[in-house]
Each structure stands twice: as structure tokens, then as C-alpha cells.
Design an enzyme around this catalytic site. Structure first.
Site, PDB file in Angstrom:
ATOM      1  N   GLU A  22       1.354  -1.232  -0.197  1.00  8.55           N
ATOM      2  CA  GLU A  22      -0.302   0.141  -0.437  1.00  8.55           C
ATOM      3  C   GLU A  22       0.594   0.777  -0.420  1.00  8.55           C
ATOM      4  O   GLU A  22       2.212   1.246   0.324  1.00  8.55           O
ATOM      5  CB  GLU A  22      -1.134   0.339   1.342  1.00  8.55           C
ATOM      6  CG  GLU A  22      -0.059   0.234   2.755  1.00  8.55           C
ATOM      7  CD  GLU A  22      -0.956   0.532   3.352  1.00  8.55           C
ATOM      8  OE1 GLU A  22      -1.487   1.773   3.989  1.00  8.55           O
ATOM      9  OE2 GLU A  22      -1.301   0.041   4.490  1.00  8.55           O
ATOM     10  N   LYS A 156      -5.420  -1.910  14.617  1.00  9.83           N
ATOM     11  CA  LYS A 156      -4.590  -1.474  15.297  1.00  9.83           C
ATOM     12  C   LYS A 156      -5.375  -1.850  16.720  1.00  9.83           C
ATOM     13  O   LYS A 156      -6.754  -1.386  17.010  1.00  9.83           O
ATOM     14  CB  LYS A 156      -4.871  -0.182  14.242  1.00  9.83           C
ATOM     15  CG  LYS A 156      -4.354   0.176  13.213  1.00  9.83           C
ATOM     16  CD  LYS A 156      -4.989   1.409  12.741  1.00  9.83           C
ATOM     17  CE  LYS A 156      -3.886   1.519  11.320  1.00  9.83           C
ATOM     18  NZ  LYS A 156      -4.565   0.964  10.549  1.00  9.83           N
TER      19      LYS A 156
END
Length: 297
Positions: A22, A156
Site C-alpha cells: 500500500e 490497530k
């Protein structure tokens, strides 16, 4: 609408292993000039571990799978680069804008390009307070609907990890822990939750991916959870997260603005620890993804 770098085009033509990367971590996740240095290092790690790197981004409306030095420099240094998820892709390309791709958008483009393995940092998931805001990342839906394996350091840790795991189970997205039986939490090697399946080699992961295809499970992805080797001090993490959540509440920050606020809060209040962990994570995940891609070939 897709432009392939010479290196990626040659690898795909010759059926050599390719790993998608990414670009959001380059444009928005790391400070300058560290971002470009790390991006180049990660690409070289992929090569050293037996695969070809394909960093994905949109430049002037054109989707690029694999970036040359000039394009990578633009993604790293152009302040006009925005972030694009799947929903943004047709708008960004039609308006000829430039954007870094999120996990969801990168997975979508990788699949279009015929790339089945993608390395990232941490997954998005269900946000804290989602029972009121209904706020959850598009990453979950992309995993449920795009047949791309995503190597990450778990979700996360600023998210609702328990709810994220429940959603992934509901969406039939398998998770395997690499050399761990505990689900990692990005900054932390252990988020506090067990995993059903542990794997101890890239070959074992490659065999699982091939088995999914052979069984006709071809419309969804898979998560390889690779914990960071040297995690953030848990006390520092807990204190920073608590203070960050309090600061967000005091500043009336809510909804999708909470996650970027908390990530920035970690960057500003951990004396470089969050940056160090972030870099370690993307290095480790990229190397493992390349090893898996090589094992598939």
C-alpha cells in the site's frame, strides 16, 4: 486505467511471485523523509525474500501497480496526495486526482492486477463506540469480498479489537497467527485474544491458501497475523491510549476522525516509539509476504 511498472509487468507475465504494497503508509503514515527511505527499503526486502514489490498508488487519475523512483518520490512528498478507499477510486480516477491507496483499495487493485498477496502494517476494524456510530473500516468488507491474502500485525490497538475479531468471524474471514496463538495488536505483540490457528512457516501458509482455492473458496480473503518482534512498552501504550481517548473526548472528536487523531497522538507522545514499531511492522510483514509468495510458486 492500470499502468504496470516494467518490473511488475515482467513478473506477472512470467508468473513470478509478486507482493502488493500500500502507499498510504508512505503518504500519511510516516514522516518525511523517513517515509521514502522506508518505502525503498521495504521494496528491497521483498526482492531479497524472493518476490517482486508492487507498490500501488493513483497518480493523476492513473492507477499504478509498481512505482518508479520519480513516482515514489511524488507519493512521499506531494502534500496534495489524498487517501483513497474503494469507494473513492472511480471519483479519484475520473477527476484525474492523485491518491495513496488504503488497505481496502490496495486489495481491490491487487486483485484486478492478478496479485493475491498483500503486505500492510495494521488492519482497520470496528471502531470504539461503534454500537452508537456504526463506524467500522472498509478493510473488513474488502477481506470478506476480495480474494487477497493480507499480511498484517493484527488490528490497530486503538480499535475495538474484540468486536473486530467477531466481525471477521461473522464475515468468514480466516485468521492464522504466524508463530503465535495470540492475535497481535499492532503496537503490541498480544492484543489479549486467542487465535484458533497457528502456523510456523511460509510454506504452511501457502498450502492453506492453495487449499482455499481448491475448495472453491475464491471470493474472500485471509489474514496472516504477524506480531511485531519488539513491541511498545505495554504501560506506555496503555497510558498513551487512555490519555489520547480523553483528549479526543475533550476536543469533541468522534466518528472516523478518532482513529487518525489517536494515531497522531501516539506519534506525538511516545518519544519515537510508535514510529519505530510502525517501521518494524512494515519491514517484517513485507518480508513474510514475499516468503509466502515465493512458497506459492
Amino acid at each position: 486505467m492500470i499502468h504496470y511498472s516494467d518490473e511488475v509487468s515482467s513478473a506477472l507475465k512470467d508468473n513470478r511471485p509478486v507482493v502488493a504494497l500500500e502507499s498510504t503508509i508512505i503518504s500519511h503514515g510516516l514522516p518525511r523523509p523517513t517515509n521514502k527511505t522506508v518505502a525503498l527499503e521495504v521494496e528491497e526486502l521483498v526482492r531479497k525474500n524472493g518476490a517482486v514489490p508492487a507498490t500501488i498508488a493513483i497518480i493523476d487519475g492513473l492507477v499504478h501497480v509498481g512505482l518508479n523512483s520519480r513516482q515514489l518520490d511524488r507519493v512521499a512528498n506531494d502534500e496534495g496526495i489524498t487517501k483513497a478507499s474503494i469507494r473513492d477510486l472511480p471519483i479519484v480516477t475520473a477527476k484525474k486526482l492523485s491518491a495513496a491507496t488504503t488497505v481496502a483499495a490496495t486489495s481491490h487493485i491487487a486483485h484486478l492486477a492478478g496479485i493475491s498477496i498483500f503486505a500492510t502494517g495494521g488492519l482497520g476494524g470496528v471502531h470504539r463506540g461503534a454500537q452508537e456510530s456504526w463506524d467500522e473500516s472498509a478493510d473488513l468488507h474488502s477481506l470478506a469480498n476480495i480474494p487477497v491474502m493480507v499480511v498484517s500485525a493484527g488490528a490497530k490497538s486503538i480499535l475495538d479489537v474484540a468486536a473486530t475479531l467477531e466481525r471477521l468471524e461473522t464475515l468468514s474471514v480466516p485468521i492464522v497467527g504466524y508463530k503465535t496463538s495470540r492475535f497481535p495488536g499492532f503496537y503490541l505483540a498480544d492484543s489479549g485474544f486467542d487465535l484458533e490457528y497457528r502456523v510456523d512457516s511460509p510454506k504452511e501458509i501457502a498450502e492453506m491458501w492453495s487449499a482455499r482455492t481448491n475448495l472453491g473458496i475464491t471470493s474472500s480473503g485471509m489474514v496472516v497475523a504477524n506480531p511485531v518482534v519488539k513491541q511498545m512498552d505495554p504501560v506506555l501504550h496503555a497510558t498513551t491510549l487512555a490519555n489520547g481517548l480523553k483528549a479526543a473526548e475533550q476536543q469533541s472528536i468522534n466518528g472516523k476522525a478518532v482513529t487518525p487523531f489517536l494515531l497522531e497522538y501516539f506519534h506525538s507522545n511516545t518519544d519515537g516509539e510508535s514510529l519505530r514499531v510502525n517501521i518494524d511492522i512494515i519491514r517484517s510483514n513485507s518480508a513474510l509476504a514475499a516468503q509466502i509468495a515465493a512458497a506459492l510458486h
